[in-house]
Design a protein around this motif. Structure first.
Motif, PDB file in Angstrom:
ATOM      1  N   ILE A  65     -52.404 -19.895   1.550  1.00 56.04           N
ATOM      2  CA  ILE A  65     -53.430 -20.397   2.460  1.00 56.04           C
ATOM      3  C   ILE A  65     -53.631 -21.885   2.241  1.00 56.04           C
ATOM      4  CG2 ILE A  65     -55.854 -20.197   3.130  1.00 56.04           C
ATOM      5  CD1 ILE A  65     -55.718 -17.281   2.177  1.00 56.04           C
ATOM      6  N   ARG A  66     -53.704 -22.621   3.333  1.00 58.89           N
ATOM      7  CA  ARG A  66     -53.921 -24.061   3.271  1.00 58.89           C
ATOM      8  C   ARG A  66     -55.413 -24.393   3.336  1.00 58.89           C
ATOM      9  NH1 ARG A  66     -49.215 -24.938   7.093  1.00 58.89           N
ATOM     10  NH2 ARG A  66     -47.659 -26.125   5.939  1.00 58.89           N
ATOM     11  N   GLU A  67     -55.741 -25.563   2.826  1.00 59.53           N
ATOM     12  CA  GLU A  67     -57.052 -26.146   3.080  1.00 59.53           C
ATOM     13  C   GLU A  67     -56.998 -26.797   4.461  1.00 59.53           C
ATOM     14  OE1 GLU A  67     -59.874 -26.191   1.535  1.00 59.53           O
ATOM     15  OE2 GLU A  67     -59.383 -25.362  -0.451  1.00 59.53           O
ATOM     16  N   MET A  68     -57.960 -26.477   5.322  1.00 63.49           N
ATOM     17  CA  MET A  68     -57.954 -26.986   6.685  1.00 63.49           C
ATOM     18  C   MET A  68     -59.078 -27.997   6.883  1.00 63.49           C
ATOM     19  SD  MET A  68     -57.210 -23.452   8.757  1.00 63.49           S
ATOM     20  CE  MET A  68     -56.884 -24.306  10.301  1.00 63.49           C
ATOM     21  N   ALA A  69     -58.949 -28.770   7.950  1.00 62.50           N
ATOM     22  CA  ALA A  69     -59.973 -29.736   8.328  1.00 62.50           C
ATOM     23  C   ALA A  69     -60.328 -29.521   9.793  1.00 62.50           C
ATOM     24  CB  ALA A  69     -59.476 -31.158   8.096  1.00 62.50           C
TER      25      ALA A  69
END
Length: 264
Positions: free
Chosen positions: A17-21
């Motif tokens: 899972i990525r960190e999103m903005a």
């Protein structure tokens, strides 16, 4: 995604899972509009299925004098939207892979092959969830308004402005928001994930919920964008859905691609 319809396919590894903005939402919408403009016919086809289905539902309701059901169905209708977008995800997947030319039947072929994979199980989860929401809305109406209202609400909607009606709308909206967000958390990346990867639907739903937990602000904002655009599109006799649904479908694919890091 493997298009093979026969033989055993090795399961995929669960993506990280990525960190999103918040900028990912803007980028996804921009790319979703771009994909729709490049290949509009498939998006318009699936939007037409939803719009025509909505018209048929409301015509039946008014024909049988059950207009009061229009309120829960209006709020419940978007809950079944994600599964309708599978073909749109496939179009975005191909465009992302650099493919520009294909026959429309190839997209329908991909959808047809999902019958032997995990997407049908996810569709049952969505359908059962939607039916439960419809039953809950009916029960909530009877709880606040009493069963006698079910026989005469077609003559006037002034009952909604009564104290009981206002409380029903307030409670129903709150519960409806919770219902919708839970389904959103289960499906926000699970449907495109199941289209692209060989995973079971439970793992896909768990991964989807994990994405929401990892990126709560971004996912809440994305849910708000989906709800706002969908209801705005439904307002003018559902005609706005011809633009909203395809763009949101393509954008959902790009949100999925920004939310997960593929490992295989």
């Amino acid at each position: 995604m493997s298009d093979a319809s026969e033989g055993h396919v090795a399961p995929s590894r669960v993506p990280e899972i990525r960190e999103m903005a918040l900028s990912d939402i803007v980028a996804a919408l921009r790319l979703g509009l771009r994909d729709f403009l490049r290949k509009p016919m498939m998006g318009l086809f699936f939007a037409n299925v939803c719009v025509m289905g909505g018209w048929i539902i409301y015509l039946l309701l008014f024909s049988f004098h059950m207009e009061w059901l229009a309120i829960p169905l209006t709020f419940g209708f978007p809950l079944i939207g994600p599964f309708m977008a599978v073909g749109i995800y496939e179009v975005s997947r191909r465009l992302e892979a650099g493919q520009r030319e294909w026959r429309r039947n190839e997209i329908f072929g991909v959808i047809w092959r999902q019958r032997a994979r995990q997407l049908p199980l996810m569709s049952w989860v969505i359908i059962v969830y939607y039916l439960f929401w419809s039953f809950f809305a009916h029960m909530l109406f009877a709880l606040f308004m009493g069963p006698s209202f079910l026989t005469n609400v077609t003559s006037s909607y002034a009952y909604l402005l009564q104290p009981e009606g206002l409380r029903m709308l307030l409670v129903g909206t709150a519960f409806g928001a919770v219902f919708a967000f839970v389904l959103f958390a289960l499906t926000v990346v699970s449907l495109p994930l199941l289209l692209e990867k060989e995973l079971d639907f439970v793992t896909a739903m768990i991964t989807s919920v994990a994405v929401v937990k990892r990126n709560p602000v971004v996912m809440l904002a994305w849910a708000a964008v989906i709800a706002g655009l969908t209801f705005a599109g439904m307002a003018p006799f559902l005609f706005g859905l011809y633009l909203v649904l395809p763009v949101l479908g393509h954008a959902t694919w790009h949100i999925y691609r920004r939310a997960l890091i593929p490992l295989d």
